[in-house]
Scaffold this motif. Structure first.
Motif, PDB file in Angstrom:
ATOM      1  N   ASN A  24       0.825  -1.208   0.000  1.00  0.00           N
ATOM      2  CA  ASN A  24       0.000   0.000   0.000  1.00  0.00           C
ATOM      3  C   ASN A  24       0.858   1.256   0.000  1.00  0.00           C
ATOM      4  O   ASN A  24       0.554   2.241  -0.672  1.00  0.00           O
ATOM      5  N   GLU A  25       1.940   1.229   0.760  1.00  0.00           N
ATOM      6  CA  GLU A  25       2.844   2.377   0.804  1.00  0.00           C
ATOM      7  C   GLU A  25       3.509   2.582  -0.554  1.00  0.00           C
ATOM      8  O   GLU A  25       3.638   3.715  -1.033  1.00  0.00           O
ATOM      9  N   ASP A  27       2.313   1.858  -3.372  1.00  0.00           N
ATOM     10  CA  ASP A  27       1.293   2.353  -4.300  1.00  0.00           C
ATOM     11  C   ASP A  27       1.143   3.871  -4.223  1.00  0.00           C
ATOM     12  O   ASP A  27       0.827   4.514  -5.225  1.00  0.00           O
ATOM     13  N   SER A  28       1.393   4.457  -3.049  1.00  0.00           N
ATOM     14  CA  SER A  28       1.096   5.881  -2.860  1.00  0.00           C
ATOM     15  C   SER A  28       2.319   6.763  -2.644  1.00  0.00           C
ATOM     16  O   SER A  28       2.245   7.976  -2.835  1.00  0.00           O
ATOM     17  N   SER A  70       2.824  -6.043  -6.075  1.00  0.00           N
ATOM     18  CA  SER A  70       2.742  -4.575  -6.163  1.00  0.00           C
ATOM     19  C   SER A  70       2.521  -4.165  -7.607  1.00  0.00           C
ATOM     20  O   SER A  70       3.429  -4.280  -8.438  1.00  0.00           O
ATOM     21  N   HIS A 320      -6.989   2.222   1.939  1.00  0.00           N
ATOM     22  CA  HIS A 320      -5.768   1.483   2.258  1.00  0.00           C
ATOM     23  C   HIS A 320      -5.959  -0.026   2.153  1.00  0.00           C
ATOM     24  O   HIS A 320      -4.995  -0.778   2.265  1.00  0.00           O
ATOM     25  N   HIS A 321      -7.198  -0.491   1.977  1.00  0.00           N
ATOM     26  CA  HIS A 321      -7.443  -1.939   2.000  1.00  0.00           C
ATOM     27  C   HIS A 321      -6.835  -2.594   0.758  1.00  0.00           C
ATOM     28  O   HIS A 321      -6.969  -2.077  -0.357  1.00  0.00           O
ATOM     29  N   PRO A 322      -6.155  -3.733   0.914  1.00  0.00           N
ATOM     30  CA  PRO A 322      -5.532  -4.387  -0.253  1.00  0.00           C
ATOM     31  C   PRO A 322      -6.513  -4.678  -1.381  1.00  0.00           C
ATOM     32  O   PRO A 322      -6.160  -4.551  -2.555  1.00  0.00           O
ATOM     33  N   ARG A 325      -6.982  -1.557  -3.425  1.00  0.00           N
ATOM     34  CA  ARG A 325      -5.816  -1.287  -4.277  1.00  0.00           C
ATOM     35  C   ARG A 325      -5.774  -2.243  -5.466  1.00  0.00           C
ATOM     36  O   ARG A 325      -5.535  -1.820  -6.606  1.00  0.00           O
ATOM     37  N   ASP A 602      -3.151  -2.418   9.295  1.00  0.00           N
ATOM     38  CA  ASP A 602      -3.947  -2.292   8.075  1.00  0.00           C
ATOM     39  C   ASP A 602      -3.695  -3.441   7.115  1.00  0.00           C
ATOM     40  O   ASP A 602      -4.481  -3.664   6.193  1.00  0.00           O
ATOM     41  N   GLN A 603      -2.617  -4.190   7.327  1.00  0.00           N
ATOM     42  CA  GLN A 603      -2.284  -5.283   6.419  1.00  0.00           C
ATOM     43  C   GLN A 603      -2.781  -6.639   6.914  1.00  0.00           C
ATOM     44  O   GLN A 603      -2.526  -7.661   6.275  1.00  0.00           O
TER      45      GLN A 603
END
Length: 633
Positions: A24-25, A27-28, A70, A320-322, A325, A602-603
């Motif tokens: 997630n990190e 990704d952003s 990713s 933030h949820h996988p 994404r 969150d993961q």
């Protein structure tokens, strides 16, 4: 073959350890993406298509692996891999020698900007031959990698319709001849925003002959796209596997038969799709069939991603949820490298139009190859034969869908001298006692409190009769975890405490909490870790304001659910307003688990993860800084 296998093993290991926990990190955050890209470079994996270092099939597996963990990293490294492949076919030996050796290890990163050649109408970027090279003018509407890549290969159309490709700086630059390159701000994309995609404008830019990669004839881009229809499918199938990872986790945590059925069905279809695509790579088959395989992979990625959202329930609405994404990544891979032919095939697939093309009955309940039989085209003749579906092949060893867990996540913060500390706790200190250049090795001494950083509390901390942390048996430190997300409530009330009603609502959705589980409260406070004031949230009177467990809820969990312990992402399972440590005292009446200052919650799925908890066995310790690993199905 052994070399190819080694590359895939190395890639898989790196992705599981360094990329999956930060997906997630990545990704952003462009910096996180850059670090992941550099990680691939350190392994020498960034120029695999140059000089045919690996087979086409292995490169497809490589792309699929990265896309699984990713999408942003897969998308950006693809640009660089394409640049390396283009350079490797160049006749400009000086340019090749200057760049290729450093591209594999990431010392030099190069993007590409030539997709505009596919557009109909007047060329967007023009090249005019001048003394010693070419003058370039126009717009390159889509260049990925601003502040990630140092250069990019740009393409411009010559007067005769051919295209010149050359290396230009990926930074706003002016030339003495008054030529310049300027860039827009990065586009606000729906997914992979860290990729920093911009538009470039070239004004009288002089491209010297020594910077020219090659010149391609008119129509080359369309022929190239036609020949490589299947190459982007591996990004889509990798995304599909990412969705299956989420569905499999839900299958294990929710124990609902229909999720099992959906997982098995989608896995079988994905396996069949991958098998046919790999067969097609080895054979000469028609364009129509390759387009339909491409559309099938796109369709599968979006359907599986949608299914991942479905099994994740309301949690998937969080950015933030996988699953959120991955769904957005599936949409990006739908249009990656898209041509009008791919667009048409995709729309036919999505609307069922391909069934008529294949001669299937209009009332069939499935599309194309999803039925008990599938059809395979014969070249470009438009004739089709019905075949029995291939038996499902087991997933690649690099895609361990049936393994007990798919990834391992650190739930502990990094310890440094600036972490948030409870008032009165000893400071974190590091002292160097041996230096590499002087002593032949590097060594530090460190000191910190037993309740600093991510830590575990022992009964001795709150009860005179309690045992120390060194008395915890090893088997008590490997436990299942459930995660209750109360961020929506803590966002409006920082003093919020977990209630019995919250627990029952969670159980209504995910099932009853099993005995000997650790119940983790996800409050969102992990995001405040780098801001001490926000983390403790102290008011003018000195009172602290952060959420925690409520007394009634804790009694319910201990007595009715027989839990093994509790955990939280704040500095205490007791709320900031509880100055008597009620929850710690309740839980630690026995040698149970109390974990504080957790991160990366969150993961974690709502249930199904296993925790491996590793405290320092401090003699008579009231607690200990702790390493907590989550094994996620």
């Amino acid at each position: 073959m052994d070399c190819d296998r080694s590359i895939l093993d190395t890639t898989n290991s790196f992705l599981l350890q360094e990329v999956a926990p930060k997906a997630n990190e990545i990704d952003s955050d462009p910096q996180a993406l850059f670090e992941a890209l550099q990680g691939l470079g350190k392994l020498g994996l960034l120029a695999l298509r140059s000089d045919k270092q690996v087979s086409e099939a292995t490169f497809g597996d490589f792309q699929e692996l990265i896309a699984r963990y990713s999408g942003a990293l897969a998308f950006v490294q693809t640009q660089h891999q394409s640049a390396a492949a283009m350079l490797s076919t160049s006749n400009n030996s000086t340019l090749k020698q200057a760049y290729l050796p450093q591209m594999s290890n990431g010392e030099v990163l190069i993007g590409v900007g030539f997709s505009h050649l596919r557009r109909q109408g007047e060329p967007l970027t023009l090249a005019v031959p001048v003394a010693g090279g070419y003058q370039l003018d126009g717009i390159v509407p889509w260049v990925t990698g601003w502040n990630l890549f140092q250069h990019f290969i740009v393409a411009a159309t010559l007067p005769d319709g051919s295209a010149v490709f050359g290396i230009v700086p990926f930074v706003q630059t002016s030339q003495k001849s008054r030529g310049e390159i300027t860039f827009t701000a990065p586009a606000q994309l729906a997914a992979m925003i860290s990729s920093n995609t911009v538009s470039a404008t070239l004004t009288r830019w002089f491209l010297p002959q020594e910077r020219v990669v090659f010149i391609k004839p008119p129509g080359w881009i369309h022929e190239n796209s036609k020949n490589n229809i299947l190459r982007p499918t591996f990004l889509a199938t990798g995304c599909a596997f990412a969705g299956l990872d989420i569905i499999e986790a839900a299958k294990e945590s929710k124990s609902l038969p229909f999720i099992n059925d959906a997982f098995d069905s989608l896995l079988q279809e994905l396996t069949q799709c991958r098998t046919l695509i790999r067969e097609a790579q080895q054979k000469s088959i028609g364009t129509a069939e390759r387009l339909q395989m491409r559309a099938w992979a796109i369709d599968l990625a979006t359907r599986i991603a949608h299914a991942a959202v479905t099994v994740s329930s309301g949690s998937a609405n969080y950015m933030h949820h996988p699953a959120q994404r991955i769904y957005r990544e599936a949409l990006v891979f739908t249009v990656t490298g898209q041509t009008t032919a791919v667009m048409e095939a995709t729309l036919q697939r999505l609307t069922g139009g391909d069934e008529k093309t294949r001669g299937q009955a209009e009332d069939t309940s499935v599309r194309g190859w999803r039925s008990e039989e599938y059809v395979r085209g014969q070249g470009d003749t438009g004739t089709w034969e019905t075949l029995s579906p291939p038996l499902p092949i087991p997933p690649s060893p690099h895609l361990p869908l049936s393994s007990p867990y798919s990834r391992i996540i650190h739930l502990s913060h990094t310890i440094d001298t600036d972490i948030p500390q409870w008032q009165g706790d000893p400071p974190v200190e590091f002292d160097t006692v041996a230096k590499l250049e002087k002593d032949g090795y590097y060594l530090r001494r460190f000191s910190l409190g037993e309740h600093s950083a991510t830590h575990i509390n022992a009964p001795k901390s709150f009860h005179s009769f309690g045992v120390g942390i060194d008395k915890y048996p090893a088997e008590s430190l490997v436990v299942s975890a459930v995660v209750i997300d109360i961020r929506a409530k803590t966002a409006v009330n920082s003093d919020y405490v977990l209630t019995v009603a919250d627990i029952l609502a969670w159980e209504e959705e995910y099932g009853e909490i099993t005995a000997e589980s650790v119940v983790i409260l996800y409050t969102g406070w992990q995001e405040k870790w780098c801001d001490k004031d926000a983390f403790f949230n102290q008011d003018a009177e000195g009172s602290l304001h952060f959420p925690g467990f409520g007394s009634d809820a804790t009694q319910f969990l201990l007595n009715e659910r027989q839990i093994a312990g509790v955990g939280i992402d704040t500095h205490g399972v007791d709320s900031g307003q509880d100055t008597t440590f009620t929850i710690n005292r309740l839980v630690l009446e026995k040698p149970r688990l109390v974990l504080e200052n957790l991160t990366n919650l969150d993961q974690l799925p709502p249930r199904g993860a296993m925790l491996a908890i590793a405290p320092l066995l401090l003699q008579n310790g009231s607690g200990s800084p702790v390493g907590v690993l989550a094994l996620v199905p």
